[in-house]
Design a protein around this motif. Structure first.
Motif, PDB file in Angstrom:
ATOM      1  N   VAL A  18       0.846  -1.198   0.000  1.00  0.00           N
ATOM      2  CA  VAL A  18       0.000   0.000   0.000  1.00  0.00           C
ATOM      3  C   VAL A  18       0.884   1.253   0.000  1.00  0.00           C
ATOM      4  CG1 VAL A  18      -2.008  -1.016   1.160  1.00  0.00           C
ATOM      5  CG2 VAL A  18      -0.151  -0.054   2.538  1.00  0.00           C
ATOM      6  N   VAL A  19       0.337   2.311  -0.546  1.00  0.00           N
ATOM      7  CA  VAL A  19       1.044   3.595  -0.511  1.00  0.00           C
ATOM      8  C   VAL A  19       0.688   4.259   0.817  1.00  0.00           C
ATOM      9  CG1 VAL A  19       1.297   5.850  -1.619  1.00  0.00           C
ATOM     10  CG2 VAL A  19       0.885   3.812  -3.009  1.00  0.00           C
ATOM     11  N   GLU A  20       1.714   4.648   1.567  1.00  0.00           N
ATOM     12  CA  GLU A  20       1.433   5.301   2.857  1.00  0.00           C
ATOM     13  C   GLU A  20       1.476   6.811   2.752  1.00  0.00           C
ATOM     14  OE1 GLU A  20       3.322   3.676   6.301  1.00  0.00           O
ATOM     15  OE2 GLU A  20       1.812   2.081   6.225  1.00  0.00           O
ATOM     16  N   ASP A  21       2.241   7.329   1.775  1.00  0.00           N
ATOM     17  CA  ASP A  21       2.183   8.776   1.533  1.00  0.00           C
ATOM     18  C   ASP A  21       2.814   9.118   0.186  1.00  0.00           C
ATOM     19  OD1 ASP A  21       1.407  11.334   1.939  1.00  0.00           O
ATOM     20  OD2 ASP A  21       2.801  11.783   3.564  1.00  0.00           O
ATOM     21  N   THR A  66       7.458  13.493  -6.194  1.00  0.00           N
ATOM     22  CA  THR A  66       8.818  13.009  -6.455  1.00  0.00           C
ATOM     23  C   THR A  66       8.957  11.526  -6.118  1.00  0.00           C
ATOM     24  OG1 THR A  66       9.501  13.666  -4.250  1.00  0.00           O
ATOM     25  CG2 THR A  66       9.895  15.258  -6.023  1.00  0.00           C
ATOM     26  N   GLY A  67       8.003  11.018  -5.339  1.00  0.00           N
ATOM     27  CA  GLY A  67       8.083   9.606  -4.973  1.00  0.00           C
ATOM     28  C   GLY A  67       6.951   9.191  -4.056  1.00  0.00           C
ATOM     29  N   LEU A  68       6.992   7.911  -3.667  1.00  0.00           N
ATOM     30  CA  LEU A  68       5.946   7.360  -2.793  1.00  0.00           C
ATOM     31  C   LEU A  68       6.581   6.595  -1.646  1.00  0.00           C
ATOM     32  CD1 LEU A  68       3.718   5.719  -5.570  1.00  0.00           C
ATOM     33  CD2 LEU A  68       3.441   7.998  -4.571  1.00  0.00           C
ATOM     34  N   LYS A  69       5.906   6.644  -0.524  1.00  0.00           N
ATOM     35  CA  LYS A  69       6.298   5.805   0.597  1.00  0.00           C
ATOM     36  C   LYS A  69       5.419   4.555   0.511  1.00  0.00           C
ATOM     37  CE  LYS A  69       6.696   8.181   4.579  1.00  0.00           C
ATOM     38  NZ  LYS A  69       6.183   8.536   5.933  1.00  0.00           N
ATOM     39  N   VAL A  70       6.040   3.400   0.322  1.00  0.00           N
ATOM     40  CA  VAL A  70       5.267   2.175   0.070  1.00  0.00           C
ATOM     41  C   VAL A  70       5.546   1.147   1.169  1.00  0.00           C
ATOM     42  CG1 VAL A  70       4.897   0.266  -1.567  1.00  0.00           C
ATOM     43  CG2 VAL A  70       5.390   2.570  -2.423  1.00  0.00           C
ATOM     44  N   THR A 128       5.723  -8.156   4.729  1.00  0.00           N
ATOM     45  CA  THR A 128       6.978  -8.052   5.496  1.00  0.00           C
ATOM     46  C   THR A 128       6.978  -6.834   6.410  1.00  0.00           C
ATOM     47  OG1 THR A 128       7.988  -6.675   3.788  1.00  0.00           O
ATOM     48  CG2 THR A 128       8.248  -9.073   3.545  1.00  0.00           C
ATOM     49  N   ASN A 129       6.021  -5.933   6.194  1.00  0.00           N
ATOM     50  CA  ASN A 129       5.942  -4.649   6.903  1.00  0.00           C
ATOM     51  C   ASN A 129       7.081  -3.684   6.540  1.00  0.00           C
ATOM     52  OD1 ASN A 129       4.118  -3.279   8.467  1.00  0.00           O
ATOM     53  ND2 ASN A 129       5.311  -3.532  10.341  1.00  0.00           N
ATOM     54  N   ASP A 130       7.890  -4.033   5.536  1.00  0.00           N
ATOM     55  CA  ASP A 130       8.996  -3.157   5.105  1.00  0.00           C
ATOM     56  C   ASP A 130       8.448  -1.875   4.491  1.00  0.00           C
ATOM     57  OD1 ASP A 130      10.836  -4.931   5.906  1.00  0.00           O
ATOM     58  OD2 ASP A 130      11.327  -5.696   3.884  1.00  0.00           O
ATOM     59  N   LEU A 131       9.124  -0.772   4.786  1.00  0.00           N
ATOM     60  CA  LEU A 131       8.738   0.516   4.217  1.00  0.00           C
ATOM     61  C   LEU A 131       9.839   0.939   3.242  1.00  0.00           C
ATOM     62  CD1 LEU A 131       6.460   2.582   4.685  1.00  0.00           C
ATOM     63  CD2 LEU A 131       7.922   3.699   6.370  1.00  0.00           C
ATOM     64  N   SER A 132       9.446   1.323   2.026  1.00  0.00           N
ATOM     65  CA  SER A 132      10.475   1.740   1.066  1.00  0.00           C
ATOM     66  C   SER A 132      10.015   2.981   0.318  1.00  0.00           C
ATOM     67  CB  SER A 132      10.763   0.608   0.070  1.00  0.00           C
ATOM     68  OG  SER A 132       9.566   0.275  -0.584  1.00  0.00           O
ATOM     69  N   THR A 133      10.978   3.629  -0.361  1.00  0.00           N
ATOM     70  CA  THR A 133      10.642   4.799  -1.172  1.00  0.00           C
ATOM     71  C   THR A 133      10.707   4.393  -2.635  1.00  0.00           C
ATOM     72  OG1 THR A 133      11.548   6.295   0.468  1.00  0.00           O
ATOM     73  CG2 THR A 133      11.320   7.167  -1.745  1.00  0.00           C
TER      74      THR A 133
END
Ligand code: NDP
Length: 308
Positions: free
Chosen positions: A200-203, A213-217, A222-227
């Protein structure tokens, strides 16, 4: 008693206003929840015929409004909260409690694109966040973009965007698409489309530039957060037709879209035009087309009743 009340001032409502005004019916037009409709959230409209250099969405709608006013359409900044269509005259209750009587009603209340409710999503609409690839896709040539959703709209938008973008990420919250198999397969086979499953996109990020410029996904497994670096986010998680005042009175499909024959509803004198009755095409030009059709239907109905 009004001859014609038109609900909504998007491309459908304003076109219906132009036609009924030119037929000397002096329509009363209620602005609705989003005056000017969905086009007011787009900057350049490049696919409305007659504007080879593109036209600003707000400008196009202002021009349609001025055209309707020129022929005698009357505008009221108001929203219909309830309607009683059980008999003639038709009754329309406004959100200030006042009730209007009319012989014909053209419902052009549109549909509202669903957004995700992310912290920076609304402020970046028109600056990289969009709910319409057909409208805004061509602005993102040779850059990465993302689509959120797993339905037919998301597949269609993603495929369309591959004409322009360098890569199209489809971010879906589950590990299988809701879309029809044929549409899903087409997207999965497209070499420019990369699917990010279970995420999911968080912001939406703009790093102070006031454009995407990008998304926080977040990966839900896994609960991993990436850009994810992208220049645009196309939200394709469905639309909500604005039909609440007509529930129980007019036929609707399971998603709430009005069912019409041409633009006629099952109640004589009541017509629907634009996105409120169109889950498929959803274009300004098709909305304008059905607005014109509804106006001609209303005019003929009034004539048949000896009122025009
Ligand atoms: P759908 O309701 O079919 O799909 C919405 C998608 O968005 C689903 O995959 C859903 O996930 C996802 N979603 C919903 N809410 C969120 C959220 N808050 N965050 C993340 N994801 C979310 O809508 P569509 O607009 O795709 O389609 C509407 C109708 O129009 C359908 O009947 C479709 O078949 C039709 N259509 C047909 C076309 C054609 O035939 N050419 C083209 C476009 C639409 P999940 O799957 O997990 O619920």
């Amino acid at each position: 008693m009004e001859n014609v009340i038109i609900l909504g001032t998007g491309a459908a409502g304003l076109t219906a206003a132009i036609y009924t005004a030119r037929a000397n019916l002096s329509p009363l037009v209620l602005d609705g929840i989003q005056p000017g409709g969905q086009l007011t959230t787009t900057s350049d409209v490049e696919n409305f015929p007659g504007f080879p250099e593109a036209v600003d969405g707000n400008e196009l709608m202002s021009r349609m409004r001025a055209q309707a006013e020129r022929f005698g359409a009357r505008f009221q900044f108001n929203v219909a909260s309830h309607a009683d269509l059980s008999d003639q005259p038709l009754l329309v209750t406004l959100d200030d409690g006042k009730t209007l009587e009319t012989r014909t009603l053209i419902i052009a209340t549109g549909a509202t694109a669903k957004y995700m409710g992310l912290p920076h999503e609304q402020k970046l609409i028109g600056r990289g966040v969009s709910a319409c690839a057909t409208c805004d896709g061509a602005f993102y040539k040779n850059v990465p973009v993302a689509v959120v959703g797993g339905g037919d709209t998301a597949m269609e938008e993603a495929n369309f965007l591959t004409r322009f973008a360098s890569v199209v990420y489809v971010i879906h919250r589950r590990n299988e698409f809701r879309a029809s198999k044929i549409m899903a397969d087409r997207a999965l086979k497209n070499p420019k489309i990369r699917v990010i499953w279970d995420s999911v996109v968080e912001d939406v990020l703009d790093v102070g530039k006031n454009e995407v410029t990008g998304l926080k996904v977040r990966n839900l497994k896994t609960n991993d957060l990436s850009t994810l670096d992208v220049n645009a986010l196309f939200v394709a998680i469905g639309h909500q037709p604005n039909t609440a005042p007509f529930v129980g009175q007019l036929d609707m499909n399971e998603k709430g879209y009005l069912l019409t024959e041409s633009t006629r509803t099952k109640i004589p004198g009541v017509y629907a035009a634009g996105d409120v009755q169109d889950p498929v095409y959803r274009q300004a030009i098709t909305a304008a087309g059905t607005g014109c059709m509804a106006a001609i239907e209303a005019e003929r109905f009034l004539e048949s009743q000896g009122h025009a």
